[in-house]
Enzyme design. Structure first.
Site, short mmCIF file in Angstrom:
data_model
loop_
_atom_site.label_atom_id
_atom_site.label_comp_id
_atom_site.label_asym_id
_atom_site.label_seq_id
_atom_site.Cartn_x
_atom_site.Cartn_y
_atom_site.Cartn_z
CE LYS A 194 -9.86 5.89 -6.81
NZ LYS A 194 -12.23 5.97 -7.32
CG ASP A 219 -13.83 8.83 -9.29
OD1 ASP A 219 -13.44 8.20 -10.02
OD2 ASP A 219 -13.21 8.28 -8.06
P1 NAP Z 1 -13.80 1.06 -0.53
O1 NAP Z 1 -12.60 2.47 -0.05
O2 NAP Z 1 -13.69 -0.98 -0.44
O3 NAP Z 1 -14.74 2.00 0.64
C1 NAP Z 1 -16.42 0.85 1.07
C2 NAP Z 1 -16.72 1.12 2.09
O4 NAP Z 1 -18.02 0.36 2.41
C3 NAP Z 1 -15.36 0.30 3.09
O5 NAP Z 1 -15.27 0.87 4.50
C4 NAP Z 1 -16.50 -1.28 3.48
O6 NAP Z 1 -16.24 -1.28 4.64
C5 NAP Z 1 -17.66 -0.88 3.66
N1 NAP Z 1 -18.78 -1.85 3.22
C6 NAP Z 1 -18.60 -2.78 2.37
N2 NAP Z 1 -19.94 -3.67 2.31
C7 NAP Z 1 -21.11 -2.66 3.05
C8 NAP Z 1 -21.91 -3.14 3.11
N3 NAP Z 1 -22.83 -4.24 3.00
N4 NAP Z 1 -22.68 -1.93 4.63
C9 NAP Z 1 -22.11 -1.32 4.82
N5 NAP Z 1 -21.09 -0.75 4.24
C10 NAP Z 1 -19.73 -1.90 3.98
O7 NAP Z 1 -14.32 0.92 -1.83
P2 NAP Z 1 -14.29 2.72 -3.05
O8 NAP Z 1 -12.67 2.82 -3.24
O9 NAP Z 1 -14.77 3.65 -1.87
O10 NAP Z 1 -15.34 2.09 -3.78
C11 NAP Z 1 -16.98 1.78 -3.74
C12 NAP Z 1 -17.19 1.41 -4.91
O11 NAP Z 1 -17.57 2.36 -6.01
C13 NAP Z 1 -16.70 0.13 -5.28
O12 NAP Z 1 -17.82 -0.74 -6.19
C14 NAP Z 1 -16.21 1.08 -7.01
O13 NAP Z 1 -16.11 -0.05 -7.97
C15 NAP Z 1 -16.81 2.32 -7.04
N6 NAP Z 1 -16.22 3.59 -7.72
C16 NAP Z 1 -17.46 3.64 -8.77
C17 NAP Z 1 -16.90 4.58 -9.42
C18 NAP Z 1 -17.01 5.08 -10.95
O14 NAP Z 1 -16.89 5.86 -11.62
N7 NAP Z 1 -19.00 4.60 -11.49
C19 NAP Z 1 -15.80 5.19 -8.71
C20 NAP Z 1 -15.03 5.12 -7.67
C21 NAP Z 1 -15.86 3.97 -7.40
P3 NAP Z 1 -14.81 -2.91 4.59
O15 NAP Z 1 -13.96 -1.81 4.35
O16 NAP Z 1 -15.27 -3.96 5.40
O17 NAP Z 1 -15.01 -3.76 3.25
#
Ligand code: NAP
Length: 267
Positions: free
Chosen positions: A66, A100
């Site tokens: 993204k 989003d």
């Molecule tokens: P991302 O950029 O990887 O961000 C996730 C963040 O959460 C990272 O900083 C990660 O740290 C942290 N994290 C992971 N496990 C954790 C925990 N147990 N406690 C606290 N922090 C933690 O991912 P993203 O793009 O933001 O997406 C996040 C989620 O949203 C994904 O599952 C994605 O599929 C979902 N999503 C869904 C939609 C929808 O339409 N439903 C749209 C967008 C995103 P690390 O870097 O150390 O892992």
């Protein structure tokens, strides 16, 4: 009938529901799409991305592209510019959008959740957490954001007004808690928050839709709380993307009708 050629790109989109959702929405809006899924390895991204501009009318972008995709665009529109991330690309004019946040807001509206003047907690300060925190703040909620890397939470709080980075999620009860960490997607036994925190909220929202009921949501449900998974957000952001691809006006009523129709037909 108009026909668009579209795709979703990401590191691993094999199991993506996007083709099913986009083809359904387009058909209901009166045109057709041929929607593909293209997984791209990170070391291949720069080599593969340019061809998409000639092969497709548009494409949706998911983890982890993204932000990298923006280097290939000429114009960022609306939330894409505000959030610094793109999930929808219209190849004519190389324009980037981000649907989003609007998908998330529409899902709250459709579920009748009003967060105005409530305490909310966003878990995860990656792209999705950043987007959701900004939208919650825009809806008048007080927003705390937590990430296992405090510096990431701090970055979000420094970027937008009304968002506080926190190091402890046990300090106060929250009306609304959203999981934007991705924790619970691969292991059904992991939750980013314990039941002691979830039992104090009123609504738990997980951006994950597979599995449909993560441990995070199960903790909240066991405590008698309202739960929402990531499918409505996925559906509504796809609706917004389709309106962009096909230059159709947005209509919340239509989006909602299509959502329930999709559930009946496809689930
Ligand atoms: P991302 O950029 O990887 O961000 C996730 C963040 O959460 C990272 O900083 C990660 O740290 C942290 N994290 C992971 N496990 C954790 C925990 N147990 N406690 C606290 N922090 C933690 O991912 P993203 O793009 O933001 O997406 C996040 C989620 O949203 C994904 O599952 C994605 O599929 C979902 N999503 C869904 C939609 C929808 O339409 N439903 C749209 C967008 C995103 P690390 O870097 O150390 O892992």
């Amino acid at each position: 009938m108009k026909n668009l050629t579209l795709t979703v790109i990401g590191k691993n989109v094999e199991n993506s529901l996007s083709p099913s959702v986009h083809e359904f929405i387009a058909q209901k809006l009166g045109y057709s799409v041929n929607y593909k899924k293209i997984s791209i390895a990170e070391n291949d991204f720069d080599g593969k991305i340019e061809k998409l501009f000639s092969d497709f009318d548009g494409f949706n972008v998911t983890i982890p592209y993204k932000i990298p995709v923006m280097a290939h665009l000429e114009k960022l529109v609306g939330d894409a510019e505000v959030l610094g991330a793109v999930n929808t690309v219209k190849t004519a004019g190389r324009q980037g959008f981000n649907t989003d946040g609007d998908g998330f807001v529409l899902s709250l509206k459709a579920e009748g959740i009003d967060v105005k003047n409530t305490q909310t907690l966003v878990l995860g300060a990656g792209g999705a957490g950043r987007c959701v925190a900004k939208k919650l703040s825009g809806l008048g909620a007080s927003v705390d954001i937590f990430d296992r890397h405090f510096d990431k939470a701090l970055q979000v709080s420094n970027s937008f007004n009304g968002i506080n980075a926190v190091t402890d999620i046990n300090e106060k009860p929250y009306f609304f808690i959203v999981n934007a960490t991705g924790c619970g997607m691969r292991s059904i036994d992991d939750s980013p928050a314990p039941i002691s925190v979830l039992s104090q909220c009123e609504v738990a929202y997980d951006l994950i839709y597979s599995p449909p009921k993560s441990k995070f949501l199960r903790f909240a449900e066991e405590s008698g709380k309202k739960i929402i998974n990531g499918f409505p957000m996925l559906f509504y952001q796809a609706y917004f993307s389709e309106c962009i691809y096909s230059d159709l006006p947005l209509d919340f009523g239509v989006a909602r009708e299509l959502y329930f129709e999709y559930l009946k037909v496809k689930k």
